[in-house]
Design an enzyme around this catalytic site. Structure first.
Site, mmCIF file in Angstrom:
data_model
loop_
_atom_site.group_PDB
_atom_site.id
_atom_site.type_symbol
_atom_site.label_atom_id
_atom_site.label_comp_id
_atom_site.label_asym_id
_atom_site.label_seq_id
_atom_site.Cartn_x
_atom_site.Cartn_y
_atom_site.Cartn_z
ATOM 1 N N ASP A 221 37.836 32.534 50.938
ATOM 2 C CA ASP A 221 37.956 32.980 49.492
ATOM 3 C C ASP A 221 38.754 34.360 49.608
ATOM 4 O O ASP A 221 39.480 34.599 50.561
ATOM 5 C CB ASP A 221 36.514 33.122 49.018
ATOM 6 C CG ASP A 221 36.794 33.164 47.209
ATOM 7 O OD1 ASP A 221 37.481 34.013 46.826
ATOM 8 O OD2 ASP A 221 35.755 32.370 46.648
ATOM 9 N N HIS A 244 42.153 34.024 49.931
ATOM 10 C CA HIS A 244 42.768 34.277 48.340
ATOM 11 C C HIS A 244 43.333 35.470 48.302
ATOM 12 O O HIS A 244 43.529 36.161 47.048
ATOM 13 C CB HIS A 244 41.692 33.832 47.494
ATOM 14 C CG HIS A 244 41.110 32.572 47.654
ATOM 15 N ND1 HIS A 244 40.231 32.134 46.706
ATOM 16 C CD2 HIS A 244 41.449 31.301 48.357
ATOM 17 C CE1 HIS A 244 39.990 30.591 46.898
ATOM 18 N NE2 HIS A 244 40.749 30.317 47.833
#
Ligand SMILES: *[C@@H]1O[C@H](CO)[C@@H](O)[C@H](O)[C@H]1NC(C)=O
Ligand SMILES: *[C@@H]1O[C@H](CO)[C@@H](O)[C@H](O)[C@H]1NC(C)=O
Ligand SMILES: *[C@@H]1O[C@H](CO)[C@@H](O)[C@H](O)[C@H]1NC(C)=O
Length: 408
Positions: A221, A244
């Site tokens: 993430d 991310h």
């Protein structure tokens, strides 16, 4: 003669004093030698560690705790202040968490709380053993999914230095920094698989003076996620990917969020990440402000959305997509951002129709997209940025599609 004896005894007194000073200095609280910890991967480190912490915390002078090399099992630990003097924790070993997500009553594994002048270093590893949690077994019954433990929580620390530490395979966020003042993470590593859900590397909220320096984050993430109330954050020399990217937000989901201000990310490299540098706020929902944010000298390598402001953030359609964000963005710059993109939407600055972005600067953006959907484009909405230097793709030249692609 008398003089000579005096000299000898004075010398030996000095020697004794010197030796006892050395002994105090090297008198680290060794969890194995002094508190009965065992590096056998099954004896719980919890009690030895908290016993060592209690002794260190009560000491009137600086003390250090050592977890020597070896592999340990730790069920859970909460190490709290206030303490009487600075504490240094040397983690040389690898510490493993229970694999079963249900073994945790609260969403945390190791927590440092209300400590001043804390240092942690030593090259050690905190292994959250998240593989089973990533499969989300039993999640449909919602029995543990919302309460998965965060590997390391730094709560309300003042003047902390965390150096040369690795966190691996956390079941949820790897590090959560909340309510801290002046905390530095240096040579810090995060390791988790690319497809591990919700395993943000370092999440920061309601903290003033956070420095993340020369660190390497590879996770499933956000590498760094920045929540409300973050002030004076400096991210420098960080490599990120997979992951991310470096992300402010999402903001605006909750009432009374505190301003985000004074964020700098410079000299960072992002590789194979879904986003590069990003600010995201929910469509509609609550108000807030983001100001004085500067992304500078950033290298992107095969990044899907390298430069993105998304004020229409609305995952799983959990909001009114047509509503405008109530979060105001101002004084934002993107300078010297170079490299390659994995998708054609290279620059996307989608601001709120209700609170347009103010004082945005795009300087020296040179990002190549050379895939089948080319050429790369730059889209802007509700913003009139100051544009300087090279701009590849041409700044804000492409029309904005009516339904911008959702981001993750
Ligand atoms: C910040 O914390 C570090 C210890 O990590 C300390 O050396 C430094 O003096 C602190 N800075 C301020 C302004 O208190
Ligand atoms: C670029 O990223 C995409 C999507 O993340 C990935 O599928 C692809 O393999 C990457 N390409 C290279 C050359 O690494
Ligand atoms: C933005 O920058 C200008 C000029 O430097 C300054 O006057 C203004 O107060 C800043 N706005 C915010 C919200 O920080």
């Amino acid at each position: 003669m008398e003089n000579k004896i005096n000299v000898v005894s004075t010398l030996s007194t000095i020697m004794l004093l010197f030796l006892s000073v050395v002994e105090v200095r090297s008198g680290a609280l060794d969890v194995v030698a002094k508190f009965g910890a065992k590096a056998d991967e099954k004896t719980d480190l919890s009690k030895p560690l908290s016993d060592a912490w209690k002794e260190a915390c009560a000491s009137a002078t600086t003390s250090s705790i050592v977890i020597p090399k070896g592999v340990y099992f730790l069920s859970q630990a909460t190490l709290e202040g206030p303490c009487k003097a600075p504490i240094e924790l040397q983690v040389q070993g690898t510490i493993k968490a229970p694999t079963d997500p249900k073994a945790f009553k609260e969403p945390k594994w190791i927590e440092f709380n209300k400590v001043e002048n804390f240092k942690m270093s030593g090259g050690g590893v905190f292994d959250g053993q998240g593989t089973r949690a990533y499969k989300r077994e039993g999640c449909d019954k919602k029995d543990f999914c919302s309460a998965l433990p965060i590997n390391i929580r730094f709560d309300y620390l003042t003047n902390a230095m965390i150096q040369d530490i690795t966190t691996r395979d956390s079941k949820q966020f790897h590090v959560n920094i909340l309510g801290c003042k002046n905390i530095t993470l240096q040579k810090f590593s995060v390791r988790a698989p690319k497809d591990s859900p919700n395993t943000d590397g370092i999440h920061i909220g309601r903290s003033d003076g956070v420095n993340i320096i020369d660190s390497d984050i590879r996770t499933g993430d956000d590498c760094i996620s920045i929540g409300d109330g973050t002030k004076h954050l400096d991210v420098k020399g960080v490599t990120c990917g997979p992951g991310h990217g470096i992300s402010i937000g999402s903001l605006g989901k909750f009432e009374n969020e505190e301003p985000v201000e004074g964020i700098t990310a410079s000299k960072c490299t992002l590789s194979d990440t879904t986003n590069g540098v990003r600010i995201k706020t929910w469509a509609g929902e609550y108000g807030g402000t983001v100001s004085d944010v500067h992304f500078e000298d950033i290298t992107v390598k095969n990044v899907s959305c390298p430069v993105i402001v998304d004020q229409k953030y609305c995952p799983s359609n959990k909001c009114k997509m047509n509503a405008e964000s109530n979060v105001k963005l101002s004084n934002i710059s993107f300078k010297n951002i170079r490299g390659t993109a994995a998708l054609p939407e290279v620059v996307k600055i989608i601001c709120s129709g209700k609170f347009p972005c103010e004082n945005v600067e795009l300087a020296d953006i040179d990002i190549k997209y050379s895939g089948p959907k080319g050429p790369g484009v730059s889209e802007c909405k509700n913003v009139k940025p100051k544009i300087t230097g090279k701009q590849n793709p041409p700044a804000c030249a492409a029309p904005v599609p009516p339904n911008p692609t959702p981001t993750v």
